[in-house]
Write a protein that holds these residues in place. Structure first.
Motif, PDB file in Angstrom:
ATOM      1  N   GLN A 169      -4.163  -7.240  -6.870  1.00  0.00           N
ATOM      2  CA  GLN A 169      -3.150  -6.236  -6.544  1.00  0.00           C
ATOM      3  C   GLN A 169      -3.722  -5.063  -5.745  1.00  0.00           C
ATOM      4  O   GLN A 169      -3.119  -4.612  -4.766  1.00  0.00           O
ATOM      5  CB  GLN A 169      -2.501  -5.717  -7.825  1.00  0.00           C
ATOM      6  CG  GLN A 169      -1.352  -4.749  -7.585  1.00  0.00           C
ATOM      7  CD  GLN A 169      -0.779  -4.220  -8.881  1.00  0.00           C
ATOM      8  OE1 GLN A 169      -1.447  -3.483  -9.603  1.00  0.00           O
ATOM      9  NE2 GLN A 169       0.459  -4.592  -9.186  1.00  0.00           N
ATOM     10  N   GLU A 170      -4.879  -4.571  -6.145  1.00  0.00           N
ATOM     11  CA  GLU A 170      -5.468  -3.417  -5.471  1.00  0.00           C
ATOM     12  C   GLU A 170      -5.791  -3.738  -4.014  1.00  0.00           C
ATOM     13  O   GLU A 170      -5.531  -2.931  -3.122  1.00  0.00           O
ATOM     14  CB  GLU A 170      -6.739  -2.971  -6.209  1.00  0.00           C
ATOM     15  CG  GLU A 170      -7.378  -1.721  -5.632  1.00  0.00           C
ATOM     16  CD  GLU A 170      -8.612  -1.288  -6.404  1.00  0.00           C
ATOM     17  OE1 GLU A 170      -9.359  -0.441  -5.874  1.00  0.00           O
ATOM     18  OE2 GLU A 170      -8.828  -1.793  -7.521  1.00  0.00           O
ATOM     19  N   GLU A 171      -6.365  -4.923  -3.769  1.00  0.00           N
ATOM     20  CA  GLU A 171      -6.692  -5.306  -2.395  1.00  0.00           C
ATOM     21  C   GLU A 171      -5.438  -5.422  -1.539  1.00  0.00           C
ATOM     22  O   GLU A 171      -5.427  -4.998  -0.370  1.00  0.00           O
ATOM     23  CB  GLU A 171      -7.450  -6.636  -2.387  1.00  0.00           C
ATOM     24  CG  GLU A 171      -8.884  -6.556  -2.863  1.00  0.00           C
ATOM     25  CD  GLU A 171      -9.633  -7.849  -2.618  1.00  0.00           C
ATOM     26  OE1 GLU A 171      -9.271  -8.575  -1.663  1.00  0.00           O
ATOM     27  OE2 GLU A 171     -10.564  -8.141  -3.386  1.00  0.00           O
ATOM     28  N   VAL A 172      -4.387  -6.005  -2.098  1.00  0.00           N
ATOM     29  CA  VAL A 172      -3.152  -6.194  -1.331  1.00  0.00           C
ATOM     30  C   VAL A 172      -2.519  -4.848  -0.994  1.00  0.00           C
ATOM     31  O   VAL A 172      -2.099  -4.613   0.146  1.00  0.00           O
ATOM     32  CB  VAL A 172      -2.161  -7.084  -2.111  1.00  0.00           C
ATOM     33  CG1 VAL A 172      -0.827  -7.174  -1.366  1.00  0.00           C
ATOM     34  CG2 VAL A 172      -2.744  -8.485  -2.302  1.00  0.00           C
ATOM     35  N   ARG A 173      -2.472  -3.953  -1.949  1.00  0.00           N
ATOM     36  CA  ARG A 173      -1.884  -2.639  -1.705  1.00  0.00           C
ATOM     37  C   ARG A 173      -2.677  -1.875  -0.641  1.00  0.00           C
ATOM     38  O   ARG A 173      -2.099  -1.214   0.222  1.00  0.00           O
ATOM     39  CB  ARG A 173      -1.814  -1.835  -3.006  1.00  0.00           C
ATOM     40  CG  ARG A 173      -0.798  -2.370  -4.000  1.00  0.00           C
ATOM     41  CD  ARG A 173      -0.632  -1.431  -5.175  1.00  0.00           C
ATOM     42  NE  ARG A 173      -0.123  -0.131  -4.770  1.00  0.00           N
ATOM     43  CZ  ARG A 173       1.163   0.131  -4.556  1.00  0.00           C
ATOM     44  NH1 ARG A 173       2.072  -0.820  -4.671  1.00  0.00           N
ATOM     45  NH2 ARG A 173       1.545   1.350  -4.221  1.00  0.00           N
ATOM     46  N   ARG A 174      -3.994  -1.977  -0.702  1.00  0.00           N
ATOM     47  CA  ARG A 174      -4.830  -1.295   0.285  1.00  0.00           C
ATOM     48  C   ARG A 174      -4.569  -1.861   1.685  1.00  0.00           C
ATOM     49  O   ARG A 174      -4.486  -1.120   2.673  1.00  0.00           O
ATOM     50  CB  ARG A 174      -6.305  -1.445  -0.081  1.00  0.00           C
ATOM     51  CG  ARG A 174      -7.235  -0.599   0.807  1.00  0.00           C
ATOM     52  CD  ARG A 174      -8.703  -0.817   0.459  1.00  0.00           C
ATOM     53  NE  ARG A 174      -8.959  -0.641  -0.963  1.00  0.00           N
ATOM     54  CZ  ARG A 174      -9.408  -1.608  -1.761  1.00  0.00           C
ATOM     55  NH1 ARG A 174      -9.644  -2.820  -1.277  1.00  0.00           N
ATOM     56  NH2 ARG A 174      -9.625  -1.360  -3.035  1.00  0.00           N
ATOM     57  N   PHE A 175      -4.432  -3.176   1.767  1.00  0.00           N
ATOM     58  CA  PHE A 175      -4.159  -3.819   3.056  1.00  0.00           C
ATOM     59  C   PHE A 175      -2.843  -3.321   3.642  1.00  0.00           C
ATOM     60  O   PHE A 175      -2.765  -2.948   4.830  1.00  0.00           O
ATOM     61  CB  PHE A 175      -4.112  -5.339   2.877  1.00  0.00           C
ATOM     62  CG  PHE A 175      -3.560  -6.081   4.060  1.00  0.00           C
ATOM     63  CD1 PHE A 175      -4.328  -6.291   5.194  1.00  0.00           C
ATOM     64  CD2 PHE A 175      -2.259  -6.573   4.047  1.00  0.00           C
ATOM     65  CE1 PHE A 175      -3.817  -6.964   6.296  1.00  0.00           C
ATOM     66  CE2 PHE A 175      -1.738  -7.246   5.134  1.00  0.00           C
ATOM     67  CZ  PHE A 175      -2.516  -7.445   6.258  1.00  0.00           C
ATOM     68  N   PHE A 176      -1.785  -3.289   2.840  1.00  0.00           N
ATOM     69  CA  PHE A 176      -0.482  -2.841   3.337  1.00  0.00           C
ATOM     70  C   PHE A 176      -0.505  -1.354   3.706  1.00  0.00           C
ATOM     71  O   PHE A 176       0.122  -0.941   4.688  1.00  0.00           O
ATOM     72  CB  PHE A 176       0.611  -3.120   2.301  1.00  0.00           C
ATOM     73  CG  PHE A 176       1.196  -4.504   2.401  1.00  0.00           C
ATOM     74  CD1 PHE A 176       2.387  -4.719   3.060  1.00  0.00           C
ATOM     75  CD2 PHE A 176       0.536  -5.593   1.848  1.00  0.00           C
ATOM     76  CE1 PHE A 176       2.932  -5.991   3.172  1.00  0.00           C
ATOM     77  CE2 PHE A 176       1.064  -6.866   1.939  1.00  0.00           C
ATOM     78  CZ  PHE A 176       2.266  -7.081   2.603  1.00  0.00           C
ATOM     79  N   GLU A 177      -1.219  -0.575   2.935  1.00  0.00           N
ATOM     80  CA  GLU A 177      -1.295   0.863   3.200  1.00  0.00           C
ATOM     81  C   GLU A 177      -2.000   1.141   4.518  1.00  0.00           C
ATOM     82  O   GLU A 177      -1.590   2.010   5.300  1.00  0.00           O
ATOM     83  CB  GLU A 177      -2.036   1.558   2.055  1.00  0.00           C
ATOM     84  CG  GLU A 177      -2.093   3.073   2.190  1.00  0.00           C
ATOM     85  CD  GLU A 177      -2.756   3.743   0.998  1.00  0.00           C
ATOM     86  OE1 GLU A 177      -2.586   4.966   0.843  1.00  0.00           O
ATOM     87  OE2 GLU A 177      -3.449   3.049   0.218  1.00  0.00           O
ATOM     88  N   VAL A 178      -3.069   0.395   4.794  1.00  0.00           N
ATOM     89  CA  VAL A 178      -3.856   0.615   6.009  1.00  0.00           C
ATOM     90  C   VAL A 178      -3.198  -0.024   7.229  1.00  0.00           C
ATOM     91  O   VAL A 178      -3.066   0.606   8.292  1.00  0.00           O
ATOM     92  CB  VAL A 178      -5.288   0.071   5.819  1.00  0.00           C
ATOM     93  CG1 VAL A 178      -6.052   0.112   7.142  1.00  0.00           C
ATOM     94  CG2 VAL A 178      -6.027   0.862   4.745  1.00  0.00           C
ATOM     95  N   GLU A 179      -2.784  -1.289   7.108  1.00  0.00           N
ATOM     96  CA  GLU A 179      -2.288  -2.036   8.265  1.00  0.00           C
ATOM     97  C   GLU A 179      -0.825  -1.760   8.589  1.00  0.00           C
ATOM     98  O   GLU A 179      -0.397  -1.878   9.734  1.00  0.00           O
ATOM     99  CB  GLU A 179      -2.483  -3.542   8.033  1.00  0.00           C
ATOM    100  CG  GLU A 179      -3.940  -3.975   7.998  1.00  0.00           C
ATOM    101  CD  GLU A 179      -4.646  -3.756   9.323  1.00  0.00           C
ATOM    102  OE1 GLU A 179      -3.964  -3.697  10.384  1.00  0.00           O
ATOM    103  OE2 GLU A 179      -5.873  -3.635   9.326  1.00  0.00           O
ATOM    104  N   LYS A 180      -0.024  -1.442   7.572  1.00  0.00           N
ATOM    105  CA  LYS A 180       1.398  -1.134   7.754  1.00  0.00           C
ATOM    106  C   LYS A 180       2.148  -2.188   8.586  1.00  0.00           C
ATOM    107  O   LYS A 180       2.756  -1.879   9.628  1.00  0.00           O
ATOM    108  CB  LYS A 180       1.569   0.244   8.389  1.00  0.00           C
ATOM    109  CG  LYS A 180       1.080   1.381   7.513  1.00  0.00           C
ATOM    110  CD  LYS A 180       1.262   2.731   8.184  1.00  0.00           C
ATOM    111  CE  LYS A 180       0.944   3.875   7.239  1.00  0.00           C
ATOM    112  NZ  LYS A 180      -0.433   3.816   6.680  1.00  0.00           N
ATOM    113  N   PRO A 181       2.135  -3.446   8.134  1.00  0.00           N
ATOM    114  CA  PRO A 181       2.894  -4.472   8.864  1.00  0.00           C
ATOM    115  C   PRO A 181       4.392  -4.178   8.806  1.00  0.00           C
ATOM    116  O   PRO A 181       4.903  -3.655   7.809  1.00  0.00           O
ATOM    117  CB  PRO A 181       2.558  -5.761   8.113  1.00  0.00           C
ATOM    118  CG  PRO A 181       2.172  -5.316   6.736  1.00  0.00           C
ATOM    119  CD  PRO A 181       1.493  -3.989   6.928  1.00  0.00           C
ATOM    120  N   GLU A 182       5.091  -4.514   9.885  1.00  0.00           N
ATOM    121  CA  GLU A 182       6.541  -4.307   9.932  1.00  0.00           C
ATOM    122  C   GLU A 182       7.304  -5.528   9.435  1.00  0.00           C
ATOM    123  O   GLU A 182       8.393  -5.407   8.875  1.00  0.00           O
ATOM    124  CB  GLU A 182       6.968  -3.989  11.364  1.00  0.00           C
ATOM    125  CG  GLU A 182       6.353  -2.726  11.936  1.00  0.00           C
ATOM    126  CD  GLU A 182       6.680  -2.586  13.409  1.00  0.00           C
ATOM    127  OE1 GLU A 182       7.782  -2.078  13.712  1.00  0.00           O
ATOM    128  OE2 GLU A 182       5.851  -3.005  14.240  1.00  0.00           O
TER     129      GLU A 182
END
Length: 312
Positions: free
Chosen positions: A45-58
């Motif tokens: 969960q932590e890795e996924v949240r960090r990825f979305f926070e940084v990359e901000k996919p649309e």
């Protein structure tokens, strides 16, 4: 989606994800992002949240999953339900929390009841008991479909789902211990041809009926839905055509050029007797498949030959 929209395709190295990437690139989408499992563990969960926070996919195509055939599903049900639930929960929740514009989740034909009315309409979901041999995987996939529905209903998130039928094609899994029926048959017939074996063993009676969709057609359907569909109910993606496992074996035998016999091992399970999708909902939107089974099997066999040099 705009051509420059930031699009995340999970599971981009797999059968499904790689086909979606190919189709997006063909259509001119030029801002596609992805990560390998080593770079991003979707069960964390932590890795996924960090990825979305940084990359901000649309936009997100949720194609990553732990998959396998009857043997693998029977042997590792706890792994199948746990890993798939974790992937779905982490990605869908992060997509909500970080304001993804649209997400497409991919289900599986095993979500439907074992003895379902045919052809299978979308509304038949949760109307009967599941096939025991892949129940764990099915429960996880149903949970993903329902999560998308409820996030849409409660929060207004544009999360949609589709249900592809049995898929095959480039980047398939040809491991005999955990692959699906069509790639397993391709490998069996090829090895029998090389070894000059007198027969090829096919599990079960050969009588069950199945529907098969070339993976690039599936990817085209997924992109079509992402561009055109915003409904709450999932959508079947398939051909609306079926073939018996025995007939399928004959088609693979022909494509491979194997001249021996086919022996059915009736001690092995058949699985669900019939699984044919009603694809009228998607076809009425204007989409239809293009690759017929005989042609698709030949292309799938050629893709198998291409990877032999790298080992399996």
């Amino acid at each position: 989606m705009e051509r420059e929209s930031k699009i995340y395709v999970s599971g981009h190295r797999g059968l499904v994800g790689s086909a979606i990437v190919r189709r997006l690139e063909e259509k001119g989408y030029n801002n596609i992002i992805y990560r390998t499992h080593k770079e991003l563990d979707l069960t964390n969960q932590e890795e996924v949240r960090r990825f979305f926070e940084v990359e901000k996919p649309e936009y997100v195509f949720l194609a990553a999953a732990k998959v396998g055939g009857i043997n693998a599903n029977n042997a590792y049900p706890a792994d199948f339900i746990y890993e798939n639930l974790m992937i779905e929960c982490n990605v869908i929740k992060s997509a909500h929390d970080f304001n993804v514009k649209k997400l497409l989740f991919l289900g599986s034909t095993c979500i439907y009841p074992k003895l379902c009315n045919q052809p299978i309409k979308e509304e038949y979901l949760l109307t009967g008991a599941l096939e025991p041999t892949n129940e764990a995987y099915a429960v996880a996939k149903i949970a993903g479909l329902e999560m998308c529905k409820f996030f849409k209903r409660q929060y207004g998130d544009n999360f949609i789902s589709c249900m592809p039928t049995n898929l095959y094609g480039p980047n398939d899994n040809f491991d005999l211990n955990n692959s699906h029926v069509l790639p397993a048959l391709i490998r069996k017939f090829h090895e029998a041809k090389v070894d000059k074996s007198p027969f090829v063993e096919v599990w079960g009676t050969g009588k069950p009926l199945r529907e098969f969709l070339y993976v690039d057609d599936m990817a085209d359907g997924c992109v079509f839905l992402m561009e055109n569909y915003n409904g709450e109910e999932h959508v079947n993606i398939g051909t609306g055509e079926e073939v018996s496992i025995g007939e399928l074996a004959e088609l693979v035998k022909e494509a491979v050029g194997y001249e021996g016999n086919i022996a059915f091992n009736t001690e092995m399970p058949d699985g669900t007797p019939r699984k044919l999708c009603d694809v009228s909902k998607l076809y009425e939107m204007g989409w239809s498949h293009r690759v017929e089974l005989r042609e698709g099997i030949q292309m799938a066999y050629e893709s198998y030959l291409d990877v032999l040099v790298d080992g399996i």
